[in-house]
Design an enzyme around this catalytic site. Sequence first.
Site, mmCIF file in Angstrom:
data_model
loop_
_atom_site.group_PDB
_atom_site.id
_atom_site.type_symbol
_atom_site.label_atom_id
_atom_site.label_comp_id
_atom_site.label_asym_id
_atom_site.label_seq_id
_atom_site.Cartn_x
_atom_site.Cartn_y
_atom_site.Cartn_z
ATOM 1 N N GLY A 1 187.132 -40.340 31.059
ATOM 2 C CA GLY A 1 187.119 -38.595 30.597
ATOM 3 C C GLY A 1 187.046 -37.596 29.902
ATOM 4 N N SER B 1 187.710 -47.260 30.253
ATOM 5 C CA SER B 1 186.614 -46.766 30.724
ATOM 6 C C SER B 1 186.816 -45.603 31.558
ATOM 7 C CB SER B 1 186.382 -48.071 31.756
ATOM 8 O OG SER B 1 186.583 -48.242 32.748
ATOM 9 N N ASP B 2 188.099 -45.571 32.685
ATOM 10 C CA ASP B 2 188.503 -44.231 33.112
ATOM 11 C C ASP B 2 188.924 -43.218 31.867
ATOM 12 O OD1 ASP B 2 187.294 -45.222 36.078
ATOM 13 O OD2 ASP B 2 189.388 -46.180 35.511
ATOM 14 N N THR B 3 189.479 -43.294 31.216
ATOM 15 C CA THR B 3 190.520 -42.830 30.716
ATOM 16 C C THR B 3 189.173 -41.977 29.481
ATOM 17 O OG1 THR B 3 191.090 -44.166 29.497
ATOM 18 C CG2 THR B 3 192.686 -42.633 31.197
#
Length: 407
Positions: A175, A170-172
Amino acid sequence: MVDTAKERPLSGYRVLDLTIARAGPTAVRLLADWGADVIRIEPPITSGSNNSLSGAHEGSDQQNLHRNKRGLVLDLKHPKGSKLFKQMVASADIVVENFRSDVKQRLGIEYKDLRRENRGIILASISGFGQTGPYQHRPGVDQIVQGSSGLMSVTGAPGGGPMRAGIAVSDTSAGMFLGQGILLALLHRVKTGDGQWVHTSLLEAMMSKIDFQGSRYTMDGEIAEQEGNFHPTLAPMGMYSAKDGFVNLAASSGKMWRNFCETLDAHKLLENPLYAGGRARFENRESLNREVNALCQKFTMAELVDKLNAVGVPCGPINKISEAFEDDQVQHLKMVKPAEHELLGKINLVRTPINLSLFPETEQFVRAGPGPGQHSVEILREFGLDEQSVRELIASGVVQNNSIVPT
């Protein structure tokens, strides 16, 4: 340092990077890798502190996230620091942040504040759950959103309970989506001269990444469940045992299924009426997977990969990360690229996966990830501050000028 930034597509754009953790830095890394002048702004560091949530500045995670940037330590809470930041905004193109909304308001870095300094400024923001709504103030980290988005409910073996993905997906993803949004905003600014506020969240990114599993629900009312290492709607497609390890293979179409059976001399499977047609193979996938698994155990991984790919049946090994980086194709693609670090020497990082024909991949990164405040003085000089002003800011603690030291 090899300065190739002038040759890159985003050369000439200046980015003020206020991000922490992983999602925001992933977006900024896209800009830095393609030539933007990225200034990573961190808060003052007190004795024994480390402002990073992803390890020491000299650690592999920080270096991979922050390569090709310069470092400035600036106290945005101090009136002089706030004033200096606004001065920097006036000649910047993009500001990227992942603060809570109340923090943005308190620091005076909401879009309406930045636009007063620069009509063309693009503010790019990432949050856990969105800039508005009932969850807007909740802290959001990757694993929390993996769970709330439904991803963990479809990951793992049936009956094994929810399972997180092995990377910060989810972070990447957030981003990458924010990086795309920034580029769209830059294209719009070329036409109009206006900047804008670009924002996404970990939750929005994951609801998009759920993709066909999501549309199965929104269109058909189907609630996807865990299927382990097997495809949720096609068969045979998944992980199977070989003599010496495991392979993934896909033989779900009529042509691929025939080629699979003929190549491995499994004519009984091909003639079995239970497996005649894609729907039948999926409905009888439990027995089918058992038989395919037993068949694959007669061959080595290499034999399966060679035989099946040769007849158009996708097949590949299950590699450890070390094996993946040593793979012939990965080596050919040169996914590892060095950077020169003043303290660590030559370090190897993972390059951007984007390839542009007019901009061949460089032999090494322009610079390694910066230490906190490593470039403070040179950056302030570029923004027109004289030596006396720089000394006063450092003496007051508003700016820190730090050499690279272990953190």
